[in-house]
Design an enzyme around this catalytic site. Structure first.
Site, PDB file in Angstrom:
ATOM      1  N   HIS A 163       0.864  -1.200   0.000  1.00 44.12           N
ATOM      2  CA  HIS A 163       0.000   0.000   0.000  1.00 44.12           C
ATOM      3  C   HIS A 163       0.891   1.238   0.000  1.00 44.12           C
ATOM      4  O   HIS A 163       1.300   1.718   1.055  1.00 44.12           O
ATOM      5  CB  HIS A 163      -0.919  -0.035   1.235  1.00 44.12           C
ATOM      6  CG  HIS A 163      -1.931   1.060   1.283  1.00 44.12           C
ATOM      7  ND1 HIS A 163      -3.129   0.932   1.961  1.00 44.12           N
ATOM      8  CD2 HIS A 163      -1.941   2.312   0.766  1.00 44.12           C
ATOM      9  CE1 HIS A 163      -3.818   2.057   1.851  1.00 44.12           C
ATOM     10  NE2 HIS A 163      -3.105   2.919   1.132  1.00 44.12           N
TER      11      HIS A 163
ATOM     12  N   HIS B 254       1.242   4.889  -2.383  1.00 47.79           N
ATOM     13  CA  HIS B 254       0.897   5.771  -3.505  1.00 47.79           C
ATOM     14  C   HIS B 254       2.184   6.421  -3.968  1.00 47.79           C
ATOM     15  O   HIS B 254       2.817   7.150  -3.193  1.00 47.79           O
ATOM     16  CB  HIS B 254      -0.103   6.837  -3.058  1.00 47.79           C
ATOM     17  CG  HIS B 254      -1.356   6.274  -2.466  1.00 47.79           C
ATOM     18  ND1 HIS B 254      -2.507   6.101  -3.202  1.00 47.79           N
ATOM     19  CD2 HIS B 254      -1.629   5.808  -1.218  1.00 47.79           C
ATOM     20  CE1 HIS B 254      -3.436   5.565  -2.430  1.00 47.79           C
ATOM     21  NE2 HIS B 254      -2.934   5.370  -1.219  1.00 47.79           N
TER      22      HIS B 254
ATOM     23  N   HIS C 207      -9.569   1.110  -1.300  1.00 52.78           N
ATOM     24  CA  HIS C 207      -9.532   1.734   0.022  1.00 52.78           C
ATOM     25  C   HIS C 207     -10.949   1.656   0.597  1.00 52.78           C
ATOM     26  O   HIS C 207     -11.916   2.066  -0.064  1.00 52.78           O
ATOM     27  CB  HIS C 207      -9.139   3.204  -0.092  1.00 52.78           C
ATOM     28  CG  HIS C 207      -7.676   3.440  -0.326  1.00 52.78           C
ATOM     29  ND1 HIS C 207      -6.980   2.850  -1.336  1.00 52.78           N
ATOM     30  CD2 HIS C 207      -6.785   4.221   0.353  1.00 52.78           C
ATOM     31  CE1 HIS C 207      -5.709   3.259  -1.270  1.00 52.78           C
ATOM     32  NE2 HIS C 207      -5.565   4.088  -0.261  1.00 52.78           N
TER      33      HIS C 207
ATOM     34  N   GLU D  77     -11.245   3.260   6.000  1.00 51.45           N
ATOM     35  CA  GLU D  77     -10.161   4.120   6.513  1.00 51.45           C
ATOM     36  C   GLU D  77     -10.832   5.167   7.400  1.00 51.45           C
ATOM     37  O   GLU D  77     -10.710   5.123   8.612  1.00 51.45           O
ATOM     38  CB  GLU D  77      -9.393   4.771   5.347  1.00 51.45           C
ATOM     39  CG  GLU D  77      -8.263   5.690   5.788  1.00 51.45           C
ATOM     40  CD  GLU D  77      -7.602   6.440   4.611  1.00 51.45           C
ATOM     41  OE1 GLU D  77      -8.165   6.493   3.509  1.00 51.45           O
ATOM     42  OE2 GLU D  77      -6.498   7.003   4.839  1.00 51.45           O
TER      43      GLU D  77
ATOM     44  N   ASP E  41       1.805   3.953   2.826  1.00 52.58           N
ATOM     45  CA  ASP E  41       0.769   4.833   2.259  1.00 52.58           C
ATOM     46  C   ASP E  41       1.373   6.014   1.476  1.00 52.58           C
ATOM     47  O   ASP E  41       1.581   5.892   0.279  1.00 52.58           O
ATOM     48  CB  ASP E  41      -0.191   5.312   3.350  1.00 52.58           C
ATOM     49  CG  ASP E  41      -1.582   5.652   2.832  1.00 52.58           C
ATOM     50  OD1 ASP E  41      -1.848   5.435   1.640  1.00 52.58           O
ATOM     51  OD2 ASP E  41      -2.421   6.132   3.637  1.00 52.58           O
ATOM     52  N   ASP E  42       1.637   7.126   2.164  1.00 47.78           N
ATOM     53  CA  ASP E  42       2.205   8.330   1.534  1.00 47.78           C
ATOM     54  C   ASP E  42       3.387   8.802   2.374  1.00 47.78           C
ATOM     55  O   ASP E  42       3.295   9.810   3.089  1.00 47.78           O
ATOM     56  CB  ASP E  42       1.134   9.423   1.457  1.00 47.78           C
ATOM     57  CG  ASP E  42      -0.067   8.977   0.652  1.00 47.78           C
ATOM     58  OD1 ASP E  42       0.018   8.952  -0.580  1.00 47.78           O
ATOM     59  OD2 ASP E  42      -1.091   8.614   1.275  1.00 47.78           O
TER      60      ASP E  42
HETATM   61  N1  ADE Z   1      -4.593   8.809  -1.814  1.00 44.39           N
HETATM   62  C1  ADE Z   1      -3.362   8.878  -1.296  1.00 44.39           C
HETATM   63  N2  ADE Z   1      -3.363   8.469  -0.029  1.00 44.39           N
HETATM   64  C2  ADE Z   1      -4.633   8.115   0.274  1.00 44.39           C
HETATM   65  C3  ADE Z   1      -5.265   7.612   1.429  1.00 44.39           C
HETATM   66  N3  ADE Z   1      -4.602   7.375   2.563  1.00 44.39           N
HETATM   67  N4  ADE Z   1      -6.602   7.408   1.386  1.00 44.39           N
HETATM   68  C4  ADE Z   1      -7.281   7.638   0.256  1.00 44.39           C
HETATM   69  N5  ADE Z   1      -6.728   8.116  -0.855  1.00 44.39           N
HETATM   70  C5  ADE Z   1      -5.414   8.349  -0.851  1.00 44.39           C
HETATM   71 ZN    ZN Z   2      -3.726   4.799   0.591  1.00 43.23          ZN
END
Ligand code: ADE
Ligand code: ZN
Length: 337
Positions: free
Chosen positions: A14, A16, A194, A197, A275-276
């Site tokens: 996971h 991005h 997703h 969350e 994630d990011d």
């Molecule tokens: N796009 C990038 N990170 C995300 C996240 N945590 N939840 C939904 N969309 C995303």
């Molecule tokens: Zn994500």
């Protein structure tokens, strides 16, 4: 324990790729492409990374992606992420990209996927990191826009393993994408989404029943629904959990409150992911280290996260066996100490 964590072989499911854009590279690309950023310098950009929820993050995340223009930009972005994988002992990674974030700005689909794909192939050759590519649809956009994106992807199907669904979960439940996911699966792609969350457990049910996903991204809200918990455990439906992300976006107040070890204890196929990472305070090692500090998992639990990720990865039996072998070798030499 920290040394054990750094050395632990890892699999990321996971990530991005646009969320791995560090402010330093953002400034480099802005200069290269003649783009003015809303921040004076790297420190100011980092200082702006305080979020109240998913939407407040997404606004900044989409803005950052504006510096990505050429194939070389997408290559450099992906290569920088792969170097972090190498440093963190990530053996295999399955990354998301958001084509609509770029095609809506006039960047060609081919420019985006070519840059990312060539970096992934070079990572395999030069760094020994295997990878897969997952194309996400932005859920705040229309079904029609998702179908257009799937159409643009058709010449590149051999480069994709799955479709995904990301962006604003609240107000955009899975059902809008039932038909486009059905077409993607008919084309031979796997599916992830997703769900759970920020949104309710019902989104997890809908991702499973309507989108027929192979994995749920996040999914931590499943605890709201005991029947769903049993279903997830019995079917070994993987959840790609992102601990630092969940704290930065206030899904949990503190890491001490995170439910990931409870989910593991209940027999769910939970994994650890970043994630990011450029926006949430770190890559794979940072996520494991933060969990360790707050929740004190034992070594067997830490190894189980990688075992689960190997189980959940979109791999052939041979590839899966190879990764399990690497993990077993590590456990044999580091487990008891
Ligand atoms: N796009 C990038 N990170 C995300 C996240 N945590 N939840 C939904 N969309 C995303
Ligand atoms: Zn994500």
């Amino acid at each position: 324990m920290e040394d054990f964590i750094r050395r632990l072989p890892k699999v990321e499911l996971h990530l991005h790729i646009e969320g791995s854009l560090e402010p330093e590279l953002m400034f480099e690309l802005a200069e290269r492409n003649g783009i003015t950023l809303p921040y004076a310098n790297v420190q100011e950009a980092r200082a702006a990374y305080h979020f109240n929820d998913l939407q407040s993050f997404l606004d900044i995340y989409y803005q950052g992606a504006n510096v990505l223009i050429t194939e070389r930009d997408f290559f450099d972005l992906t290569w920088a992420y792969l170097m972090r994988c190498k440093a963190d002992n990530v053996m295999h990674t399955e990354i998301f990209f958001d084509p609509q974030t770029h095609t809506d700005r006039g960047i060609a689909f081919d420019t985006v996927i070519n840059g990312i794909y060539h970096a992934l192939r070079q990572g395999e050759k030069e760094l020994g990191i295997t990878s897969k590519l997952i194309m996400c649809f932005l859920r705040h956009l229309s079904e029609e826009a998702a179908f257009e994106t799937l159409e643009q992807a058709k010449p590149h199907l051999h480069r994709l393993i799955a479709v995904g669904l990301d962006s604003s979960e609240l107000g955009h439940p899975p059902e809008k994408f039932t038909r486009v996911f059905a077409e993607a699966r008919a084309l031979g792609l796997k599916a992830v989404a997703h769900a759970g969350e920020e949104g309710p457990a019902s989104n997890i049910w809908d991702a499973i029943r309507l989108l027929h996903v192979n994995r749920i991204d996040h999914g931590v809200q499943c605890v709201q629904d005991p029947t769903l918990m049993i279903e997830l455990a019995e079917t070994r439906m993987p959840l790609t959990v992102c601990p630092l992300s969940n704290i930065k976006l206030r899904v949990f107040d503190r890491m001490e409150d995170h439910n990931i070890l409870n989910l593991l204890d209940e027999g769910l196929c939970v994994t650890v992911n970043s994630d990011d990472p450029a926006f949430f305070g770190g890559y794979m090692n940072d996520n494991f280290l933060a969990l360790n500090q707050a929740l004190s998992p034992n070594k067997a639990q830490l190894v189980q996260f990688t075992r689960n990720a190997i189980e959940a990865a979109f791999l052939t039996d041979d590839e899966r066996h190879q990764l399990l072998q690497n993990l077993d070798d590590f456990w044999a030499s580091h487990g008891i100490h």
